[in-house]
Design a protein around this motif. Structure first.
Motif, short mmCIF file in Angstrom:
data_model
loop_
_atom_site.label_atom_id
_atom_site.label_comp_id
_atom_site.label_asym_id
_atom_site.label_seq_id
_atom_site.Cartn_x
_atom_site.Cartn_y
_atom_site.Cartn_z
N PHE A 1 0.79 -1.20 0.00
CA PHE A 1 0.00 0.00 0.00
C PHE A 1 0.83 1.25 0.00
O PHE A 1 0.36 2.32 -0.25
N ARG A 2 2.12 1.10 0.27
CA ARG A 2 2.98 2.27 0.33
C ARG A 2 4.40 1.87 0.00
O ARG A 2 4.88 0.83 0.40
N THR A 3 5.09 2.73 -0.74
CA THR A 3 6.51 2.56 -1.01
C THR A 3 7.23 3.72 -0.36
O THR A 3 6.89 4.88 -0.61
N VAL A 4 8.20 3.41 0.48
CA VAL A 4 8.95 4.44 1.20
C VAL A 4 10.43 4.24 0.90
O VAL A 4 11.01 3.24 1.32
N PRO A 5 11.05 5.16 0.16
CA PRO A 5 12.50 5.04 -0.05
C PRO A 5 13.21 5.20 1.30
O PRO A 5 12.92 6.11 2.06
N VAL A 6 14.14 4.30 1.58
CA VAL A 6 14.84 4.33 2.86
C VAL A 6 16.26 4.85 2.69
O VAL A 6 16.73 5.64 3.50
N ALA A 7 16.93 4.43 1.64
CA ALA A 7 18.30 4.90 1.40
C ALA A 7 18.55 4.92 -0.10
O ALA A 7 18.01 4.10 -0.84
N ASP A 8 19.34 5.87 -0.52
CA ASP A 8 19.73 5.97 -1.93
C ASP A 8 21.14 6.55 -1.95
O ASP A 8 21.32 7.74 -1.69
N THR A 9 22.12 5.69 -2.19
CA THR A 9 23.51 6.15 -2.13
C THR A 9 24.35 5.42 -3.16
O THR A 9 24.01 4.32 -3.60
N THR A 10 25.43 6.05 -3.54
CA THR A 10 26.44 5.41 -4.38
C THR A 10 27.77 5.32 -3.64
O THR A 10 28.76 4.90 -4.22
N GLU A 11 27.78 5.72 -2.37
CA GLU A 11 29.00 5.71 -1.57
C GLU A 11 29.31 4.29 -1.10
O GLU A 11 28.51 3.69 -0.37
N PRO A 12 30.46 3.72 -1.48
CA PRO A 12 30.78 2.34 -1.10
C PRO A 12 30.73 2.06 0.39
O PRO A 12 30.22 1.03 0.82
N LEU A 13 31.23 2.97 1.23
CA LEU A 13 31.22 2.74 2.67
C LEU A 13 29.79 2.72 3.21
O LEU A 13 29.44 1.88 4.05
N ALA A 14 28.94 3.60 2.72
CA ALA A 14 27.54 3.62 3.16
C ALA A 14 26.82 2.36 2.73
O ALA A 14 25.97 1.84 3.45
N ILE A 15 27.15 1.85 1.57
CA ILE A 15 26.53 0.61 1.09
C ILE A 15 26.96 -0.56 1.97
O ILE A 15 26.15 -1.39 2.37
N ALA A 16 28.23 -0.63 2.30
CA ALA A 16 28.76 -1.76 3.05
C ALA A 16 28.38 -1.73 4.53
O ALA A 16 28.18 -2.79 5.13
N THR A 17 28.29 -0.56 5.13
CA THR A 17 28.11 -0.49 6.58
C THR A 17 26.95 0.39 7.01
O THR A 17 26.74 0.56 8.21
N GLY A 18 26.20 0.94 6.10
CA GLY A 18 25.15 1.89 6.44
C GLY A 18 23.97 1.26 7.16
O GLY A 18 23.76 0.05 7.15
N THR A 19 23.21 2.09 7.83
CA THR A 19 21.96 1.70 8.48
C THR A 19 20.90 2.72 8.13
O THR A 19 21.22 3.84 7.71
N ALA A 20 19.66 2.35 8.32
CA ALA A 20 18.56 3.27 8.05
C ALA A 20 17.39 2.91 8.95
O ALA A 20 17.29 1.78 9.43
#
Length: 72
Positions: A1-20
């Protein structure tokens, strides 16, 4: 019923260790199951990764009801 973008990044460190975090809308129904009805929540994760296979995962999650007296 809903789509909520949580993260959008191209930064390798954020991809590997990020949280949201996301907030479940206060007026939404919690997870529920009975003999003839269900309310099911899913977390769908997708990622377009250059030079690697893309990610597409779907996980069923339990959303608990708010505690009595909790503000919404």
């Amino acid at each position: 019923f809903r789509t909520v973008p949580v993260a959008d990044t191209t930064e390798p460190l954020a991809i590997a260790t990020g949280t949201a975090r996301i907030a479940i809308p206060a007026d939404s129904m919690h997870s529920f199951a009975s003999g003839h009805n269900r309310v099911v929540w899913y977390l769908k994760v997708t990622g377009d990764i250059r030079y690697w296979p893309n990610v597409a995962e779907e996980l069923e999650i339990a959303v608990l009801p708010r505690a009595a007296g909790e503000l919404g």
